[in-house]
Scaffold this motif. Structure first.
Motif, short mmCIF file in Angstrom:
data_model
loop_
_atom_site.label_atom_id
_atom_site.label_comp_id
_atom_site.label_asym_id
_atom_site.label_seq_id
_atom_site.Cartn_x
_atom_site.Cartn_y
_atom_site.Cartn_z
N CYS A 60 0.83 -1.22 0.00
CA CYS A 60 0.00 0.00 0.00
C CYS A 60 0.85 1.26 0.00
O CYS A 60 0.36 2.35 -0.23
CB CYS A 60 -0.95 0.02 1.20
SG CYS A 60 -0.16 0.32 2.79
N ARG A 61 2.13 1.12 0.29
CA ARG A 61 3.12 2.20 0.24
C ARG A 61 2.91 3.27 1.30
O ARG A 61 3.46 4.36 1.19
CB ARG A 61 3.14 2.84 -1.16
CG ARG A 61 3.35 1.84 -2.26
CD ARG A 61 3.29 2.44 -3.63
NE ARG A 61 4.52 3.16 -3.92
CZ ARG A 61 5.04 3.27 -5.12
NH1 ARG A 61 4.44 2.71 -6.16
NH2 ARG A 61 6.13 3.93 -5.32
N TYR A 62 2.10 2.98 2.32
CA TYR A 62 1.86 4.00 3.34
C TYR A 62 3.14 4.31 4.12
O TYR A 62 3.38 5.46 4.49
CB TYR A 62 0.74 3.54 4.29
CG TYR A 62 0.28 4.63 5.24
CD1 TYR A 62 0.06 5.93 4.79
CD2 TYR A 62 0.06 4.37 6.58
CE1 TYR A 62 -0.36 6.92 5.64
CE2 TYR A 62 -0.36 5.36 7.45
CZ TYR A 62 -0.56 6.64 6.97
OH TYR A 62 -0.97 7.63 7.82
N TRP A 77 5.25 7.11 2.94
CA TRP A 77 4.85 8.47 3.32
C TRP A 77 5.13 8.78 4.78
O TRP A 77 5.41 9.92 5.13
CB TRP A 77 3.36 8.67 3.05
CG TRP A 77 3.00 8.76 1.62
CD1 TRP A 77 3.80 9.23 0.60
CD2 TRP A 77 1.77 8.37 1.02
NE1 TRP A 77 3.12 9.15 -0.59
CE2 TRP A 77 1.89 8.63 -0.37
CE3 TRP A 77 0.58 7.83 1.50
CZ2 TRP A 77 0.85 8.38 -1.26
CZ3 TRP A 77 -0.45 7.58 0.60
CH2 TRP A 77 -0.31 7.84 -0.76
N ASN A 101 2.92 14.03 -11.55
CA ASN A 101 2.99 12.59 -11.29
C ASN A 101 1.58 12.02 -11.12
O ASN A 101 0.83 12.43 -10.24
CB ASN A 101 3.81 12.37 -10.02
CG ASN A 101 4.23 10.93 -9.89
OD1 ASN A 101 3.44 10.02 -10.10
ND2 ASN A 101 5.48 10.72 -9.52
N ARG A 118 0.95 8.80 -10.57
CA ARG A 118 1.09 7.46 -9.99
C ARG A 118 -0.07 7.09 -9.08
O ARG A 118 -0.51 5.95 -9.06
CB ARG A 118 2.41 7.41 -9.20
CG ARG A 118 2.82 6.02 -8.81
CD ARG A 118 4.00 6.05 -7.87
NE ARG A 118 3.59 6.30 -6.50
CZ ARG A 118 4.43 6.44 -5.49
NH1 ARG A 118 5.73 6.42 -5.71
NH2 ARG A 118 3.99 6.64 -4.25
N GLU A 119 -0.57 8.06 -8.34
CA GLU A 119 -1.59 7.74 -7.34
C GLU A 119 -3.02 7.93 -7.84
O GLU A 119 -3.92 8.24 -7.06
CB GLU A 119 -1.35 8.58 -6.07
CG GLU A 119 0.00 8.40 -5.44
CD GLU A 119 0.27 6.99 -4.94
OE1 GLU A 119 -0.64 6.14 -4.99
OE2 GLU A 119 1.41 6.74 -4.54
N TRP A 120 -3.24 7.75 -9.16
CA TRP A 120 -4.61 7.94 -9.68
C TRP A 120 -5.63 7.04 -8.96
O TRP A 120 -6.76 7.51 -8.71
CB TRP A 120 -4.66 7.75 -11.20
CG TRP A 120 -4.43 6.34 -11.68
CD1 TRP A 120 -3.25 5.80 -12.08
CD2 TRP A 120 -5.40 5.29 -11.78
NE1 TRP A 120 -3.42 4.49 -12.42
CE2 TRP A 120 -4.73 4.14 -12.24
CE3 TRP A 120 -6.77 5.20 -11.52
CZ2 TRP A 120 -5.38 2.92 -12.45
CZ3 TRP A 120 -7.41 3.99 -11.73
CH2 TRP A 120 -6.72 2.87 -12.19
N LEU A 159 -5.77 6.19 -5.84
CA LEU A 159 -6.10 6.81 -4.56
C LEU A 159 -6.88 8.11 -4.77
O LEU A 159 -7.77 8.44 -3.97
CB LEU A 159 -4.84 7.10 -3.75
CG LEU A 159 -4.19 5.91 -3.05
CD1 LEU A 159 -3.01 6.37 -2.21
CD2 LEU A 159 -5.21 5.18 -2.19
N HIS A 204 -4.36 0.50 -6.36
CA HIS A 204 -3.22 1.14 -5.71
C HIS A 204 -2.28 0.11 -5.09
O HIS A 204 -1.08 0.38 -4.90
CB HIS A 204 -3.74 2.10 -4.63
CG HIS A 204 -2.69 2.57 -3.67
ND1 HIS A 204 -1.70 3.44 -4.04
CD2 HIS A 204 -2.48 2.28 -2.37
CE1 HIS A 204 -0.93 3.67 -3.00
NE2 HIS A 204 -1.37 2.98 -1.97
N TYR A 250 -3.25 11.18 6.08
CA TYR A 250 -2.27 12.02 5.37
C TYR A 250 -1.67 13.13 6.24
O TYR A 250 -0.75 13.81 5.79
CB TYR A 250 -2.93 12.62 4.11
CG TYR A 250 -3.41 11.54 3.19
CD1 TYR A 250 -2.50 10.81 2.43
CD2 TYR A 250 -4.74 11.18 3.13
CE1 TYR A 250 -2.92 9.78 1.62
CE2 TYR A 250 -5.17 10.15 2.32
CZ TYR A 250 -4.26 9.45 1.57
OH TYR A 250 -4.67 8.41 0.78
N TYR A 260 -1.60 14.34 -4.22
CA TYR A 260 -0.75 13.15 -4.12
C TYR A 260 0.61 13.35 -4.74
O TYR A 260 1.55 12.63 -4.41
CB TYR A 260 -1.45 11.94 -4.76
CG TYR A 260 -2.52 11.36 -3.87
CD1 TYR A 260 -2.18 10.76 -2.66
CD2 TYR A 260 -3.86 11.44 -4.21
CE1 TYR A 260 -3.15 10.25 -1.83
CE2 TYR A 260 -4.84 10.93 -3.38
CZ TYR A 260 -4.48 10.33 -2.20
OH TYR A 260 -5.44 9.83 -1.36
#
Lengths: 206, 283
Positions: free
Chosen positions: A103-105, A108, B2, B4-6, B8, B66, B135, B277
């Motif tokens: 999930c790559r969390y 971040w 970028n 990449r996170e489309w 999400l 994702h 986030y 993102y």
């Protein structure tokens, strides 16, 4: 709280920026193109300053060799939804490849950019302090490879007593954020780097 | 930029739309402020709850793209004690199941529908909050502020209110207690939210004005196209607001103008989310 805490010591003041550590890590762990578990950041900034009638250079330039800091308060472990990231009793933070869902969390939450995504495997990967070597009593590949002997490895308290150091070095995040197991002997330029507007100048490499 | 996170970006925007629609559609109904002609009330409630289930399922579907190992997704519920990501997914399940329960209760004439509608709306709001908490991490200074929470709720309220107004326009509506027209109220509320969202989105944009973080994170690469894409987002949002205003001025063309306005607002929010993102990634 882990029973003991392995740590890296890094002498930024003596580092020549040769990147042997970066390549030794990549070679030992057979990392794919573009992935670096250890990265050498070249920090520089400044310019010319007028003093009387003379223009003198006023610059800061130094290197920072950064890997996973196996933090004492690891944000990646806290945030991982699957529990794939784990802090072992010896302080080493590992990723269970069978549990990670990619999930790559952690990418971040880590302020050091340590966890990196393996596109082919679909999971996160990162520095594990060369667990197999450490189990045999051998130092991690990056430490062994450093020609300037700027990298060292050992128990945090022992390293601190023997070599001292801090992790509060520009532009790294404040030490209190994750309590990294990292001790740096800062380059003399590091103290004024922020004031000179210094930044990483080799982003394409790292 | 970028891209990449489309997955999400689509997951969060559609998930927030569903949560906003639940607040605007289900909550007034559950509290008895329906104003729907009684013969159509069941169809209205059932359609609203089913639509929210559909949006939530669509959002969840995008999230799978994702993941590096999508089949391991169920294990993401393990760390509810420590991880906001686990909590978000639990809340997504609660939200979706409550909406499905509302639809089922309405369809089967079970009396529990209003309670489930209240639960759906509440779960939707907490779901959006949990999304924002994921986030707000110190490692990404551009995300680590109340602006992230505000932006996520803003998306929920903009798209949720517009969706609710368009949905309500297709059903005969009577003034509530002879005083309030629920469909008309939805339209006005959506216009107020849109009008407020345009300057708010401008002022609260990351790296603008006094909110700009002092230092970029370690691996950050500045994105030279940031301003251009931001202006596209702002233009789309402004177009949505003007079209919505037009739809109110000419009620006969509400479905067409309002529908185009919703699409413009949706596009604006997706572009904004893609930029969000891209902040820690750069180019």
């Amino acid at each position: 709280m882990s029973e003991k805490q392995y740590a890296f010591h890094y002498d930024s003041a003596s580092c020549s920026g040769c990147k042997a550590c970066q390549i030794a890590c990549k070679d030992k762990n057979d990392l794919p193109l573009g992935m670096f578990w250890r990265r050498v950041y070249e920090i520089s900034g400044g310019g010319w300053r007028k003093e009387g009638e003379a223009w003198i250079p006023d610059v800061a330039a130094y290197n920072l060799s950064i890997a996973c800091q196996h933090c004492q308060d690891p944000a990646c472990v806290k945030g991982c939804p699957t529990g794939a990231l784990e802090k072992r009793p010896d302080g080493i933070v590992t990723i269970d490849p069978e549990r990670c869902m990619g999930c790559r969390y952690c990418e971040w939450t880590c302020p050091y950019g340590a966890p990196q995504f393996d596109e082919a495997a679909g999971i996160m990967t990162k520095c594990d302090f060369c667990l197999d070597l450490v189990a045999q009593g051998v130092r991690p590949a990056c430490v062994t490879a450093c020609p300037m002997r700027t990298l060292d490895f050992g128990e945090l308290e022992e390293l601190k007593a023997r070599l001292g150091g801090t992790a509060d070095v520009f532009p790294l995040p404040p030490e209190g954020q994750t309590r990294p197991a990292l001790l740096i002997n800062p380059h003399p330029d590091a103290a004024r780097a922020e004031g000179l507007g210094a930044d990483t100048n080799n982003r394409e490499e790292v | 930029m970028n891209l990449r996170e489309w997955p999400l970006a689509l997951f969060t925007v559609f998930g927030q739309t569903a949560a906003g629609a639940a607040v605007f559609l289900l909550l007034p109904l559950a509290l008895g402020f329906s104003g729907v002609v009684s013969a159509d009330e069941k169809a209205f409630r059932l359609g609203a709850a089913a639509g929210i289930v559909l949006l939530t399922t669509l959002a969840a579907g995008f999230a799978f793209f994702h993941l590096g190992r999508p089949f391991r997704a169920p294990s993401a519920l393990r760390n509810i004690v420590g991880s906001w990501l686990s909590r978000e997914l639990i809340l997504l399940l609660v939200f979706g199941l409550a909406a499905a329960g509302s639809a089922l209760a309405e369809w089967m004439d079970l009396g529990a529908a209003p309670w489930l509608e209240i639960l759906t709306a509440a779960a939707g709001l907490v779901f959006v909050f949990a999304m924002a908490r994921i986030y707000t991490v110190p490692a990404v200074p551009d995300w680590n502020s109340g602006r992230t929470t505000a932006a996520f709720f803003s998306t929920a309220f903009i798209l949720g209110s517009m969706t609710a107004a368009l949905y309500a326009s297709g059903i005969p509506i009577l003034p509530i207690f002879g005083r309030v027209d629920l469909g008309g109220l939805y339209r006005i509320v959506a216009l107020i939210i849109l009008a407020a969202a345009v300057p708010a989105a401008y002022l609260a944009a990351p790296r603008f004005g006094r909110w700009a973080p002092k230092a970029a994170p370690l691996g950050f690469r500045p994105d030279p196209s940031w301003l251009t894409i931001f202006s596209v987002r702002m233009n789309l949002l402004s177009i949505a607001a003007f079209l919505w205003l037009g739809a109110l001025v000419w009620p006969g063309s509400f479905e067409i103008l309002g529908g185009v306005a919703l699409l413009a607002a949706l596009a604006s929010e997706i572009v904004g989310r893609l930029q969000f993102y891209a902040l820690p990634l750069g180019l």
